[in-house]
Design a protein around this motif. Structure first.
Motif, PDB file in Angstrom:
ATOM      1  N   ALA A  88       0.832  -1.207   0.000  1.00 17.94           N
ATOM      2  CA  ALA A  88       0.000   0.000   0.000  1.00 17.94           C
ATOM      3  C   ALA A  88       0.867   1.257   0.000  1.00 17.94           C
ATOM      4  CB  ALA A  88      -0.930   0.001   1.220  1.00 17.94           C
ATOM      5  N   LYS A  89       1.974   1.227   0.740  1.00 15.85           N
ATOM      6  CA  LYS A  89       2.838   2.410   0.825  1.00 15.85           C
ATOM      7  C   LYS A  89       3.816   2.516  -0.338  1.00 15.85           C
ATOM      8  CE  LYS A  89       4.960   3.783   4.512  1.00 15.85           C
ATOM      9  NZ  LYS A  89       4.664   5.132   5.002  1.00 15.85           N
ATOM     10  N   GLY A  90       4.031   1.401  -1.060  1.00 13.33           N
ATOM     11  CA  GLY A  90       5.090   1.386  -2.059  1.00 13.33           C
ATOM     12  C   GLY A  90       6.444   1.508  -1.387  1.00 13.33           C
TER      13      GLY A  90
ATOM     14  N   LEU B  75       4.913  13.242   2.359  1.00 16.01           N
ATOM     15  CA  LEU B  75       4.723  13.856   3.678  1.00 16.01           C
ATOM     16  C   LEU B  75       3.904  12.952   4.594  1.00 16.01           C
ATOM     17  CD1 LEU B  75       3.835  17.462   2.492  1.00 16.01           C
ATOM     18  CD2 LEU B  75       5.903  16.779   3.732  1.00 16.01           C
ATOM     19  N   SER B  76       4.272  12.898   5.860  1.00 17.74           N
ATOM     20  CA  SER B  76       3.508  12.094   6.820  1.00 17.74           C
ATOM     21  C   SER B  76       2.169  12.757   7.113  1.00 17.74           C
ATOM     22  CB  SER B  76       4.308  11.939   8.110  1.00 17.74           C
ATOM     23  OG  SER B  76       5.503  11.245   7.853  1.00 17.74           O
ATOM     24  N   PRO B  77       1.124  11.947   7.378  1.00 12.84           N
ATOM     25  CA  PRO B  77      -0.219  12.478   7.594  1.00 12.84           C
ATOM     26  C   PRO B  77      -0.478  12.824   9.055  1.00 12.84           C
ATOM     27  CG  PRO B  77      -0.285  10.091   7.473  1.00 12.84           C
ATOM     28  CD  PRO B  77       1.165  10.485   7.393  1.00 12.84           C
TER      29      PRO B  77
ATOM     30  N   LEU C 261       5.023  15.198  14.458  1.00 15.41           N
ATOM     31  CA  LEU C 261       6.302  14.679  13.948  1.00 15.41           C
ATOM     32  C   LEU C 261       6.434  13.252  14.437  1.00 15.41           C
ATOM     33  CD1 LEU C 261       9.210  17.146  14.787  1.00 15.41           C
ATOM     34  CD2 LEU C 261       8.326  16.555  12.526  1.00 15.41           C
ATOM     35  N   GLU C 262       7.124  12.407  13.696  1.00 14.71           N
ATOM     36  CA  GLU C 262       7.309  11.025  14.110  1.00 14.71           C
ATOM     37  C   GLU C 262       8.068  10.933  15.435  1.00 14.71           C
ATOM     38  OE1 GLU C 262       8.030  12.292  11.245  1.00 14.71           O
ATOM     39  OE2 GLU C 262       6.932  11.171   9.705  1.00 14.71           O
ATOM     40  N   SER C 263       7.977   9.737  16.028  1.00 15.49           N
ATOM     41  CA  SER C 263       8.651   9.498  17.304  1.00 15.49           C
ATOM     42  C   SER C 263      10.171   9.590  17.153  1.00 15.49           C
ATOM     43  CB  SER C 263       8.278   8.109  17.828  1.00 15.49           C
ATOM     44  OG  SER C 263       8.678   7.109  16.914  1.00 15.49           O
TER      45      SER C 263
ATOM     46  N   ARG D 276      16.127  11.096   0.922  1.00 13.65           N
ATOM     47  CA  ARG D 276      14.920  11.813   0.514  1.00 13.65           C
ATOM     48  C   ARG D 276      13.715  11.141   1.164  1.00 13.65           C
ATOM     49  NH1 ARG D 276      12.747  15.372  -3.139  1.00 13.65           N
ATOM     50  NH2 ARG D 276      10.655  14.870  -3.834  1.00 13.65           N
ATOM     51  N   HIS D 277      12.964  11.883   1.915  1.00 12.46           N
ATOM     52  CA  HIS D 277      11.917  11.313   2.740  1.00 12.46           C
ATOM     53  C   HIS D 277      11.077  12.515   3.148  1.00 12.46           C
ATOM     54  CE1 HIS D 277      11.577   7.559   5.422  1.00 12.46           C
ATOM     55  NE2 HIS D 277      10.387   8.097   5.344  1.00 12.46           N
ATOM     56  N   TYR D 278       9.865  12.293   3.555  1.00 15.48           N
ATOM     57  CA  TYR D 278       9.046  13.412   4.039  1.00 15.48           C
ATOM     58  C   TYR D 278       9.022  14.539   3.012  1.00 15.48           C
ATOM     59  CZ  TYR D 278      10.631  10.982   8.229  1.00 15.48           C
ATOM     60  OH  TYR D 278      10.966  10.034   9.154  1.00 15.48           O
ATOM     61  N   ALA D 279       8.891  14.178   1.734  1.00 16.18           N
ATOM     62  CA  ALA D 279       9.113  15.191   0.700  1.00 16.18           C
ATOM     63  C   ALA D 279       7.830  15.700   0.078  1.00 16.18           C
ATOM     64  CB  ALA D 279      10.024  14.613  -0.374  1.00 16.18           C
TER      65      ALA D 279
HETATM   66 MG    MG Z   1       7.338   7.407   7.458  1.00 14.01          MG
END
Ligand code: MG
Ligand code: TXA
Length: 325
Positions: free
Chosen positions: A62-64, A158-160, A187-189, A236-239
């Motif tokens: 689902a997330k790829g 981007l994280s939801p 923000l994530e843990s 590259r993350h949270y982009a």
């Molecule tokens: Mg994440």
């Protein structure tokens, strides 16, 4: 629940509130191998029964998400954590002080740990946290098993921090969304690996380094600690789709300006992470505001954020969002 092929069209996920009947339904879907987006105090998580390999595989689909990247297991309480991992006195002290809350502990898997190998990507360690959201704690208790849950967004995006964000990114790929309101921290843990001689900071996050260091002493960086890495820390993350220009003191043509505190003279901000310069407020606004600006601009200039307290995690997310590849 996820037996349909990856390409088969499926109905959009149902969205339910966080009342007891909805939590019962979430538990039923999870026990049947389905995927449920759940609220936490950090970001929304995409949860599956961590002991069910097919359900966990469906998270990656689902997330790829690259399958080498291990997932965090969410527990109902310390007793559930003790059944999954070997907890040292330091790990237990950290859990007692900060759980439920935004601290993830990477610990040795216990011998009898029933969590599927796909969750830990074959590592001898497991990442655990007890989230601080009454709905999700209620769901984990009802299921009676740990829930594997990465952030509920397509990989790298981007994280939801709201149920609506989850629906727009993954709504056609999952079974159910539990709407527990906007995430408090946003923000994530923070992820750490406690060891015999202190602890390693694997990911800056919603619990500030200084609070953890009161118990652990100075946190070391992964580079300084051979062999301990968080494989998911892709550059590259949270982009957002828009190009990010960090540390900006002006706004250029075509750019949105995301301010923090008082904007530079002559600049009228598109949005302000925190008018009063409060880092916790900025953290809780970060992903939601980037999303809004991303939908209207192809470039976003972001004001400098101090590197202190939660600023460390905010700047980490911004730098990853700005990385080109
Ligand atoms: Mg994440
Ligand atoms: O706030 C959060 O932590 C959110 C909410 C939903 O709880 N979850 C989250 O999960 O951000 P995820 O899967 O997106 O991030 C997991 C991170 C990855 O960077 C991964 O590499 C690291 O945890 N991780 C998981 N298991 C690990 C392990 N055994 N050793 C080292 N790092 C691990």
């Amino acid at each position: 629940m996820n037996s349909d092929s990856e390409t088969a069209p499926r109905a959009p996920a149902r969205v339910l509130g966080a009342d007891p009947a909805a939590l019962d339904e979430a538990a039923r879907v999870l026990l049947a191998g389905g995927l449920v987006a759940v609220p936490t105090e950090t970001v929304y998580g995409l949860a599956a029964d961590a002991t069910n390999g097919a359900a966990v595989a469906a998270i990656y689909t689902a997330k790829g998400r690259p399958s080498f990247n291990p997932l965090i297991c969410h527990v109902a309480d310390l007793a559930m954590a003790e059944s999954l991992a070997v907890m040292s006195p330091l790990a237990r002290a950290l859990a007692t002080r900060f759980w439920p809350g935004p601290l993830t502990l990477v610990l040795p898997r216990s011998r009898e740990c029933p969590v599927h190998e796909l969750v830990t990507a074959g590592l001898p360690s497991i990442a655990l946290r007890q989230p601080q959201h009454i709905a999700t704690l209620g769901i984990i208790s009802r299921v009676g098993r740990p829930l594997a849950a990465p952030s509920a967004n397509p990989s790298e995006q981007l994280s939801p921090t709201t149920a609506a964000h989850v629906a727009s990114g993954l709504g056609s790929k999952i079974d159910l969304i539990i709407d527990g309101g906007a995430c408090r921290a946003g923000l994530e843990s923070t992820i750490i690996a406690p060891g015999e001689d202190g602890a390693v900071l694997l990911r800056a996050g919603a619990l500030a380094r200084s609070e953890i260091e009161l118990l652990t002493g100075p946190l070391r960086s992964p580079d300084a600690a051979r062999g301990v890495v968080a494989p998911g820390m892709l550059r590259r993350h949270y982009a957002p789709r828009a190009r990010l220009r960090l540390g900006a003191s002006n706004v250029e043509s075509g750019e949105a300006f995301l301010a923090f505190g008082a904007p530079p003279a002559g600049v009228s901000p598109s949005l302000n992470l925190s008018i009063r310069g409060d880092l916790a407020e900025a953290a809780s606004n970060l992903f939601a505001m980037l999303r809004v600006l991303d939908s209207t601009h192809s470039a976003i200039a972001v004001a400098p954020i101090p590197e202190t307290g939660l600023g460390e995690a905010i700047n980490d997310r911004l730098r990853r969002g700005a990385a080109l590849s």
